[in-house]
Design a protein around this motif. Structure first.
Motif, PDB file in Angstrom:
ATOM      1  N   PHE A   3      -6.098   6.268 -79.560  1.00  0.00           N
ATOM      2  CA  PHE A   3      -6.116   6.859 -80.902  1.00  0.00           C
ATOM      3  C   PHE A   3      -5.646   8.313 -80.862  1.00  0.00           C
ATOM      4  O   PHE A   3      -5.632   8.946 -79.809  1.00  0.00           O
ATOM      5  CB  PHE A   3      -7.525   6.783 -81.492  1.00  0.00           C
ATOM      6  N   ASP A   4      -5.261   8.836 -82.024  1.00  0.00           N
ATOM      7  CA  ASP A   4      -4.821  10.228 -82.125  1.00  0.00           C
ATOM      8  C   ASP A   4      -5.995  11.196 -82.020  1.00  0.00           C
ATOM      9  O   ASP A   4      -5.880  12.267 -81.435  1.00  0.00           O
ATOM     10  CB  ASP A   4      -4.074  10.461 -83.443  1.00  0.00           C
TER      11      ASP A   4
ATOM     12  N   VAL B  92      -3.288  16.261 -89.136  1.00  0.00           N
ATOM     13  CA  VAL B  92      -2.096  15.718 -89.791  1.00  0.00           C
ATOM     14  C   VAL B  92      -1.267  16.858 -90.388  1.00  0.00           C
ATOM     15  O   VAL B  92      -0.042  16.894 -90.240  1.00  0.00           O
ATOM     16  CB  VAL B  92      -2.478  14.690 -90.878  1.00  0.00           C
TER      17      VAL B  92
ATOM     18  N   ASP C 291       4.542   7.319 -90.265  1.00  0.00           N
ATOM     19  CA  ASP C 291       3.749   7.428 -89.054  1.00  0.00           C
ATOM     20  C   ASP C 291       2.267   7.413 -89.402  1.00  0.00           C
ATOM     21  O   ASP C 291       1.819   8.138 -90.285  1.00  0.00           O
ATOM     22  CB  ASP C 291       4.122   8.728 -88.352  1.00  0.00           C
ATOM     23  N   VAL C 292       1.493   6.609 -88.733  1.00  0.00           N
ATOM     24  CA  VAL C 292       0.068   6.469 -88.986  1.00  0.00           C
ATOM     25  C   VAL C 292      -0.700   7.336 -87.983  1.00  0.00           C
ATOM     26  O   VAL C 292      -0.420   7.314 -86.789  1.00  0.00           O
ATOM     27  CB  VAL C 292      -0.380   4.994 -88.835  1.00  0.00           C
ATOM     28  N   PHE C 293      -1.656   8.104 -88.477  1.00  0.00           N
ATOM     29  CA  PHE C 293      -2.533   8.930 -87.645  1.00  0.00           C
ATOM     30  C   PHE C 293      -3.855   8.187 -87.512  1.00  0.00           C
ATOM     31  O   PHE C 293      -4.551   7.962 -88.495  1.00  0.00           O
ATOM     32  CB  PHE C 293      -2.733  10.301 -88.304  1.00  0.00           C
ATOM     33  N   ARG C 294      -4.203   7.751 -86.309  1.00  0.00           N
ATOM     34  CA  ARG C 294      -5.392   6.927 -86.097  1.00  0.00           C
ATOM     35  C   ARG C 294      -6.552   7.770 -85.587  1.00  0.00           C
ATOM     36  O   ARG C 294      -6.424   8.468 -84.591  1.00  0.00           O
ATOM     37  CB  ARG C 294      -5.086   5.799 -85.122  1.00  0.00           C
TER      38      ARG C 294
END
Length: 160
Positions: free
Chosen positions: A23-24, A113, A1-4
């Motif tokens: 975005f996150d 994160v 999972d990518v945290f943007r």
């Protein structure tokens, strides 16, 4: 999972933070938020509108010497104070603010994160920004520096 994550300022130039939709985490300063919305409202409605339009999960609105305001949901009722919160600045003396936004972004993103907790991320990001403000130039903020700053404030709270 990518945290943007996104910040619209690069090398003293800034763009429209709304270009980073969905975005996150986004971390604009007040001036960037006002530019994006063409808005001169009070800070809370400004931040809430930016939060709504950006579609982000968490918005940390940097307010300079006034600290920051974090938005994490759209309130169902006007009185719903859990949708946002403010954190005062931990900066005691500004030597040079260059890099403080980068420090906040880095520490807040890593905290989100690791903990998925906007309160922890906002406090640690604010502490990192305060550490950066205490140095001349843009220098890396070490975890030890942030922990030392946190310890100092804990001592002040506990011992007056």
């Amino acid at each position: 999972d990518v945290f943007r994550v996104a910040d619209s300022q690069v090398a003293s130039r800034w763009g429209n933070i709304l270009e980073f939709n969905g975005f996150d985490l986004i971390t604009p300063n007040e001036r960037e938020a006002r530019f994006a919305l063409g808005d001169q409202e009070f800070v809370r409605p400004l931040g809430l509108e930016l939060y709504r339009q950006s579609g982000c999960k968490t918005l940390i609105l940097k307010l300079g010497e006034r600290g920051l305001m974090t938005f994490r949901s759209v309130p169902e009722q006007e009185e719903d104070v859990r949708a946002f919160f403010a954190v005062d600045t931990f900066t005691e003396r500004v030597v040079d603010a260059v890099g403080s936004g980068d420090a906040l972004l880095a520490y807040a993103a890593l905290s989100m994160v690791a903990t998925k907790n906007a309160v922890i991320a906002s406090v640690l990001g604010s502490l990192a920004a305060a550490v950066e403000c205490g140095h001349e130039g843009n220098v890396p903020v070490r975890p030890k520096d942030v922990l030392d700053k946190l310890d100092r404030f804990e001592r002040l709270v506990n011992y007056g």
